[in-house]
Enzyme design. Sequence first.
Site, PDB file in Angstrom:
ATOM      1  N   ASP A  58      -3.573  11.490  -1.138  1.00  0.00           N
ATOM      2  CA  ASP A  58      -3.738  12.951  -1.098  1.00  0.00           C
ATOM      3  C   ASP A  58      -4.100  13.438  -2.504  1.00  0.00           C
ATOM      4  O   ASP A  58      -3.425  13.089  -3.473  1.00  0.00           O
ATOM      5  CB  ASP A  58      -2.429  13.616  -0.646  1.00  0.00           C
ATOM      6  CG  ASP A  58      -2.040  13.176   0.760  1.00  0.00           C
ATOM      7  OD1 ASP A  58      -2.922  13.127   1.631  1.00  0.00           O
ATOM      8  OD2 ASP A  58      -0.856  12.870   0.977  1.00  0.00           O
ATOM      9  N   GLU A  95       0.874  -1.181   0.000  1.00  0.00           N
ATOM     10  CA  GLU A  95       0.000   0.000   0.000  1.00  0.00           C
ATOM     11  C   GLU A  95       0.905   1.224   0.000  1.00  0.00           C
ATOM     12  O   GLU A  95       1.716   1.400   0.920  1.00  0.00           O
ATOM     13  CB  GLU A  95      -0.912   0.055   1.234  1.00  0.00           C
ATOM     14  CG  GLU A  95      -1.860   1.254   1.145  1.00  0.00           C
ATOM     15  CD  GLU A  95      -2.678   1.562   2.410  1.00  0.00           C
ATOM     16  OE1 GLU A  95      -3.629   2.344   2.308  1.00  0.00           O
ATOM     17  OE2 GLU A  95      -2.334   1.030   3.483  1.00  0.00           O
ATOM     18  N   ASP A 101     -12.328   9.112  -1.977  1.00  0.00           N
ATOM     19  CA  ASP A 101     -13.593   9.859  -1.853  1.00  0.00           C
ATOM     20  C   ASP A 101     -13.581  11.042  -2.804  1.00  0.00           C
ATOM     21  O   ASP A 101     -14.583  11.738  -2.921  1.00  0.00           O
ATOM     22  CB  ASP A 101     -13.725  10.415  -0.434  1.00  0.00           C
ATOM     23  CG  ASP A 101     -12.591  11.390  -0.146  1.00  0.00           C
ATOM     24  OD1 ASP A 101     -11.429  10.968  -0.246  1.00  0.00           O
ATOM     25  OD2 ASP A 101     -12.866  12.576   0.112  1.00  0.00           O
ATOM     26  N   GLU A 110       5.131   4.631   3.621  1.00  0.00           N
ATOM     27  CA  GLU A 110       4.672   5.952   4.075  1.00  0.00           C
ATOM     28  C   GLU A 110       5.886   6.864   4.230  1.00  0.00           C
ATOM     29  O   GLU A 110       6.880   6.480   4.839  1.00  0.00           O
ATOM     30  CB  GLU A 110       3.924   5.792   5.414  1.00  0.00           C
ATOM     31  CG  GLU A 110       3.647   7.048   6.176  1.00  0.00           C
ATOM     32  CD  GLU A 110       2.796   8.072   5.410  1.00  0.00           C
ATOM     33  OE1 GLU A 110       1.764   7.690   4.814  1.00  0.00           O
ATOM     34  OE2 GLU A 110       3.183   9.252   5.386  1.00  0.00           O
ATOM     35  N   GLU A 169     -11.762   6.169   5.395  1.00  0.00           N
ATOM     36  CA  GLU A 169     -12.956   5.547   4.825  1.00  0.00           C
ATOM     37  C   GLU A 169     -14.101   5.556   5.835  1.00  0.00           C
ATOM     38  O   GLU A 169     -15.251   5.814   5.479  1.00  0.00           O
ATOM     39  CB  GLU A 169     -12.625   4.115   4.392  1.00  0.00           C
ATOM     40  CG  GLU A 169     -13.677   3.492   3.528  1.00  0.00           C
ATOM     41  CD  GLU A 169     -13.169   2.257   2.821  1.00  0.00           C
ATOM     42  OE1 GLU A 169     -11.991   1.909   2.972  1.00  0.00           O
ATOM     43  OE2 GLU A 169     -13.962   1.643   2.108  1.00  0.00           O
TER      44      GLU A 169
HETATM   45  C1  LIG Z   1      -4.750  10.759   3.078  1.00  0.00           C
HETATM   46  S1  LIG Z   1      -3.572   9.660   3.722  1.00  0.00           S
HETATM   47  C2  LIG Z   1      -4.329   8.053   3.502  1.00  0.00           C
HETATM   48  C3  LIG Z   1      -3.707   7.011   4.392  1.00  0.00           C
HETATM   49  C4  LIG Z   1      -4.239   5.587   4.231  1.00  0.00           C
HETATM   50  N1  LIG Z   1      -4.011   5.069   2.903  1.00  0.00           N
HETATM   51  C5  LIG Z   1      -5.696   5.511   4.598  1.00  0.00           C
HETATM   52  O1  LIG Z   1      -6.527   5.266   3.717  1.00  0.00           O
HETATM   53  O2  LIG Z   1      -6.005   5.685   5.786  1.00  0.00           O
HETATM   54  C6  LIG Z   1      -2.338   9.646   2.434  1.00  0.00           C
HETATM   55  C7  LIG Z   1      -0.960   9.230   2.951  1.00  0.00           C
HETATM   56  O3  LIG Z   1      -0.079   9.092   1.833  1.00  0.00           O
HETATM   57  C8  LIG Z   1       1.199   9.551   2.236  1.00  0.00           C
HETATM   58  N2  LIG Z   1       1.980   9.904   1.033  1.00  0.00           N
HETATM   59  C9  LIG Z   1       1.707  10.894   0.162  1.00  0.00           C
HETATM   60  N3  LIG Z   1       2.652  10.964  -0.793  1.00  0.00           N
HETATM   61  C10 LIG Z   1       3.548   9.972  -0.515  1.00  0.00           C
HETATM   62  C11 LIG Z   1       4.750   9.545  -1.135  1.00  0.00           C
HETATM   63  N4  LIG Z   1       5.255  10.149  -2.217  1.00  0.00           N
HETATM   64  N5  LIG Z   1       5.413   8.487  -0.606  1.00  0.00           N
HETATM   65  C12 LIG Z   1       4.927   7.861   0.501  1.00  0.00           C
HETATM   66  N6  LIG Z   1       3.798   8.243   1.150  1.00  0.00           N
HETATM   67  C13 LIG Z   1       3.114   9.284   0.650  1.00  0.00           C
HETATM   68  C14 LIG Z   1       0.875  10.742   3.121  1.00  0.00           C
HETATM   69  O4  LIG Z   1       1.956  11.110   3.951  1.00  0.00           O
HETATM   70  C15 LIG Z   1      -0.344  10.255   3.883  1.00  0.00           C
HETATM   71  O5  LIG Z   1       0.003   9.623   5.111  1.00  0.00           O
END
Ligand SMILES: C[S@@+](CC[C@H](N)C(=O)[O-])C[C@H]1O[C@@H](n2cnc3c(N)ncnc32)[C@H](O)[C@@H]1O
Length: 214
Positions: A118, A44, A154, A69, A194
């Site tokens: 994001d 993931e 979403d 992450e 979610e």
């Molecule tokens: C909105 S959160 C969603 C987290 C998880 N997938 C969930 O559904 O609960 C998006 C995550 O992606 C990470 N992220 C964004 N760009 C990234 C990158 N280039 N490499 C690793 N992680 C990244 C962010 O730091 C954040 O923790």
Amino acid sequence: MRLRYKPWAKDKLNEYPQYSIQQPEQYKGRWEEVFGNDHPIHIEVGTGKGQFVTGMAKANPHINYIGIEVYESVIVSALDRIIEADLPNVKLLSVDANDLSKFFAKNDVERVYLNFSDPWPKVRHEKRRLTYQSFLKIYEDLLIDGGEIHFKTDNQGLFEYSLMSFSKYGMLLKYISLDLHQSDYEGNIMTEYEEKFSAKGQRIYRCEVKFQND
Ligand SMILES: C[S@@+](CC[C@H](N)C(=O)[O-])C[C@H]1O[C@@H](n2cnc3c(N)ncnc32)[C@H](O)[C@@H]1O
């Protein structure tokens, strides 16, 4: 970004090398050494607090999961979950997805999950979206032939953008769902995001796409 810097998080990740993989470049093409078996690996990208990979690892003991992450201060919550559950089939990598080709060789991974990535809605931030063309190339280079990306969000804008990006890359659409949220579909693990969106009755967009390897 500076606000997220928490030195203790790095120390804690270093304390648990059995879950939080240190120097992952040494395992490129040899991930079976990390897991002690050659079960398929699903990753993931952007795992956040790791609810998804932990839930999936519990439900599917014959699949190995890796949560990726970029922020140590965030992934440390995933570490807590894994320590508590004592799961042998889930590991964490605190790295930027832009660097994944340093850690994974072709065929190392069977599936990539992108959950609630994001959205980066500003055009000037397009390259940060985890479905931008350069990320698709990175995923293709670590997946098995015919490997899949499973994507849910979403965010309608990100979903539409991603469908176009997958199509531009020549990927095949295997499955698409634009339904109002239904959390009870087979195998679903709800993340914090979610749960929040679902409680508000928001629409969740999902798709599964496949690389064409001729
Ligand atoms: C909105 S959160 C969603 C987290 C998880 N997938 C969930 O559904 O609960 C998006 C995550 O992606 C990470 N992220 C964004 N760009 C990234 C990158 N280039 N490499 C690793 N992680 C990244 C962010 O730091 C954040 O923790």
